[in-house]
Design an enzyme around this catalytic site. Structure first.
Site, short mmCIF file in Angstrom:
data_model
loop_
_atom_site.label_atom_id
_atom_site.label_comp_id
_atom_site.label_asym_id
_atom_site.label_seq_id
_atom_site.Cartn_x
_atom_site.Cartn_y
_atom_site.Cartn_z
N GLU A 89 53.39 113.62 -24.35
CA GLU A 89 53.59 115.04 -24.62
C GLU A 89 52.31 115.82 -24.90
O GLU A 89 52.12 116.92 -24.38
CB GLU A 89 54.53 115.23 -25.82
CG GLU A 89 56.00 115.20 -25.48
CD GLU A 89 56.52 113.79 -25.31
OE1 GLU A 89 55.75 112.83 -25.51
OE2 GLU A 89 57.71 113.65 -24.98
N HIS A 158 66.15 112.98 -33.87
CA HIS A 158 66.46 113.71 -32.63
C HIS A 158 67.30 114.96 -32.87
O HIS A 158 67.90 115.47 -31.94
CB HIS A 158 67.20 112.78 -31.66
CG HIS A 158 66.32 111.74 -31.05
ND1 HIS A 158 65.85 110.67 -31.76
CD2 HIS A 158 65.82 111.60 -29.79
CE1 HIS A 158 65.10 109.91 -30.97
NE2 HIS A 158 65.07 110.46 -29.76
#
Lengths: 359, 388
Positions: A89, A158
């Site tokens: 990322e 998450h």
């Protein structure tokens, strides 16, 4: 059931569609589009419109997107414009920002916004602040997008909502669509915007269909960033929300209407810049305010709204203190019963409204 | 290997030398070839040429540029000690051959991004000394109108000036992606230091650049210290030119402007041929400490600094080459020095006397190409205006 709920939500839109049916000769091309397809179509049209636009992220190309939001795009546009990245990322977000520096218009997908924390320096320090630091020399026309907030059974790492974190930073625009109209119009606006935009989707909304009018299906349909929408007119209390919780507010409003309480539901659409004027006008009309969000309470979106109301003209119109309905202040648990009780439910909204109205 | 002296010189009886003002262009050697240090190679069959051709014009240009950067940085040192410059100030003196050599080997249409030791590159990429110094003193005439400071100066095809160690490397790879995407045959030079070389995001950038064959020249300016930590204490492998692993690399004498130039030409050709990225390590040295708040002698000896100054200074080396090959004269170079001194003095004067930005500027440049908006001040009653 879904279509009934979407009809309830359509409210004003459904009425206008019916009216148009009566007055026009041909039937308006209103269609049922779910949020996923709305996002997909928006990206497709913007990719077609401007060849500087491209999409990069994990699994966006050959896998059709982890949540299938980019389905079909790689097949249509190929490797150059739809790029599968390694699971890095920080690296690919930085690459996306650099490409924006050099004149392209990247859409950088984070598989979920939780993973953006790996790259947050690039979003804030490289993207958000650069136009200011360069005194207007270097623009950063980038969109960061992906699902935000709670999902179903994905547990603590998450499930975080990042609206407050990114909404905190000057230089960013932060957008949080609720329905398909929002998703389509705001994503098109974000891609066309010359500024870095954080686009917070919601995974649980992807499969939900909404009616889109012919006007909304036009390829130049954009919704202005920075403008909230009153989804439901009301007189007794203002509910301000964003993303999936807007739907809960409308559901709560439907229940409360049976008890004679008319809620005005404001869909923020944009977290930053915050449309304080619309919120204030509503509060000045109703005299009561409840904010509703999925994120944690401390230093959250609702906290900001309440502070602004305190500091502005609407305060004098409040009949009771403004309150917030939020996610519970804990990391998200896994077990369904625990998860269900960690996020705002319709009954929590109804309960809070009644408390504020002293019912 | 030196060219024989100009045939015209032998026409003058006794080889008398004339005063510089009357000295004609034809008296100097127009060009000469110099042997340069061979580069250590990683995954490359052959490297840059071990010989560099230098014309008189080039020599004078390189000298002028490097000397300007040197003097500019020393002026910044002075202004900082007078507290006219504040905050962070990371000076580049000693490393001039890197910035000059790179600029000499690429085109103005190529791209460059670096970290915070950026004043030298800001100059070689086209920003005037006065705009650099005025940015350091925080005035409205600064290249970023006083809003960026030392680490945030930008120009066409120059993306700063970046304060977060290593963050500029993925950005540079992204610029390279844009070059490839647009098919413009341009390259992006992406610089970082020995301290940054261990950053994870650099390896992420290596991976994607190699995977997608991005025209990115990754350059590690190894000045032997990341702040106060020597390379031996920070890096399990100090072969920075090999750290790209599957990416070819070369180790270059960063104190020799010709070495740097030949290497970057080689690297740019490599990238433009579509072979993908390449890594370069420039061995260089900074005379100042890490920043103005670091005296720079707690982790190295004054003797070491002095040794580099006397034996390895990039400007002295170029000067020596030009003089001993009759490509210039002591007088001519002195004249250039005087011109530069004037430029620096004028720039410093400007940087000191130019007014600070207007307070009206405070909230501008939040968003690009947007209608004016309101920004909250320090308290709810202060509503400030922001325009793009």
């Amino acid at each position: 059931m879904a279509s009934l709920r979407s009809f309830l939500r359509s409210g004003k839109n459904a009425v206008s569609v019916v009216l148009r049916r009566e007055f026009s000769e041909t039937s308006p091309a209103a269609v049922q589009v779910n949020v996923r397809d709305a996002l997909n179509q928006a990206m497709d049209e913007e990719l077609e419109r401007d060849e500087r636009v491209f999409l990069l992220g994990e699994e966006v190309a050959q896998y059709d997107g982890a949540y299938k939001v980019s389905r079909g795009l790689w097949k249509k546009y190929g490797d150059k414009r739809i790029i599968d990245t390694p699971i890095t990322e920080m690296g690919f977000a930085g690459i996306a920002v650099g490409a924006a520096f050099a004149g392209l218009r990247p859409i950088c997908e984070f598989m979920t916004w939780n993973f953006s924390m790996q790259a947050i320096d690039q979003v804030i320090n490289s993207a958000a602040k650069t136009y200011y630091m360069s005194a207007g020399f270097q623009t950063v026309p980038i969109v960061f997008r992906g699902p935000n907030g709670s999902s179903a059974g994905v547990a603590a790492q998450h499930s975080q909502c990042f609206a407050a974190w990114y909404g905190h930073c000057p230089g960013l625009k932060v957008v949080s669509p609720w329905n398909s109209e929002d998703a389509r119009g705001l994503l098109k606006a974000a891609i066309r915007d010359d500024n870095p935009v954080v686009f917070l989707e919601n995974e649980m909304m992807y499969g939900v269909p909404f009616e889109l009018s012919e006007e909304m299906m036009h390829k130049d349909f954009v919704i202005p960033i920075g403008k909230a929408k009153v989804e439901r007119q009301g007189t007794h209390i203002t509910l301000v929300s964003h993303s999936r919780c807007v739907g809960f507010c409308l559901d709560a409003a439907a229940v409360l209407a049976k008890e004679g309480v008319e809620c005005e539901v404001v869909n923020l659409r944009t977290i930053r810049p915050l449309d304080v004027d619309t919120i204030e006008a509503s509060v000045m009309k109703t005299g009561n305010l409840v904010t509703v969000e999925g994120g944690w309470p401390q230093y959250g979106v609702g906290a900001e709204i309440c502070a602004r109301i305190m500091e502005g003209p609407a305060f004098n119109y409040l009949d009771a203190p403004a309150v917030r309905v939020t996610g519970v202040d804990i990391p998200m648990p896994y077990a369904k019963i625990l998860e269900d009780h960690s996020v705002p439910q319709i009954k929590d909204i109804i309960f809070s409204v009644k408390k504020v109205l002293n019912m | 290997v030196q060219n024989p002296p100009s045939p015209l010189l032998s026409l003058w009886p006794g080889g008398t030398r004339m005063v510089v003002s009357a000295r004609s262009f034809a008296d100097f050697t127009p060009q000469a070839s110099f042997p340069i240090k061979k580069c250590d190679l990683h995954r490359l069959e052959e490297g840059p040429s071990d010989e560099a051709l230098l014309t008189r014009e080039q020599g004078l240009q390189y000298y002028r540029t490097m000397q300007t950067v040197r003097r500019m940085e020393l002026k910044a040192d002075q202004l900082y000690k007078q507290k006219i410059i504040r905050g962070f100030c990371h000076l580049y003196d000693g490393q001039e051959a890197c910035a000059m050599g790179i600029e000499a080997g690429i085109n103005p249409t190529d791209h460059l991004i670096t970290a915070y030791r950026a004043h030298g590159y800001t100059f070689t990429r086209g920003v005037a000394v006065r705009e650099i110094l005025a940015e350091l003193t925080g005035r409205r005439g600064g290249v970023a109108k006083g809003k960026g400071g030392s680490m945030h100066m930008y120009a066409k095809n120059f993306y700063g000036g970046n304060g977060i160690v290593g963050a500029q490397v993925p950005l540079g790879a992204g610029v390279a992606l844009a070059c490839q995407y647009q098919g413009n045959n341009q390259v992006c030079v992406t610089l970082y230091g020995d301290g940054a070389a261990n950053q994870g995001q650099i390896f992420e950038s290596f991976n994607m650049a190699a995977l997608w064959k991005l025209p990115c020249i990754f350059i590690c300016e190894n000045n032997k210290f990341g702040m106060g930590t020597s390379v031996e204490r920070s890096s399990a492998s100090t072969d920075y030119y090999k750290r790209g692993d599957y990416i070819p690399g070369l180790k270059v004498d960063g104190m020799d402007v010709l070495c740097v130039r030949e290497a970057i030409r080689f690297a740019a050709d490599y990238c433009r041929a579509g072979k993908g990225p390449i890594v370069m390590e420039l061995e260089t040295y900074r005379y100042h400490g890490h920043s103005m708040s670091d005296p720079g002698v707690s982790y190295r000896t004054r003797e070491e600094i002095q040794e580099v100054r006397t034996k390895n200074d990039p400007i002295s080396m170029l000067k020596e080459r030009m003089l001993s090959n009759n490509m210039s004269s002591v007088e001519e170079l002195k004249e250039i020095d005087l011109e530069i001194r004037k430029v620096i003095e004028d720039a410093a004067q400007y940087a000191i006397s130019d007014p600070e930005p207007s307070l009206d500027e405070l909230c501008n440049h939040i968003y690009a190409r947007d209608p004016p908006m309101e920004v909250r001040g320090t308290n709810p009653w202060v509503k400030l205006k922001s325009v793009s």
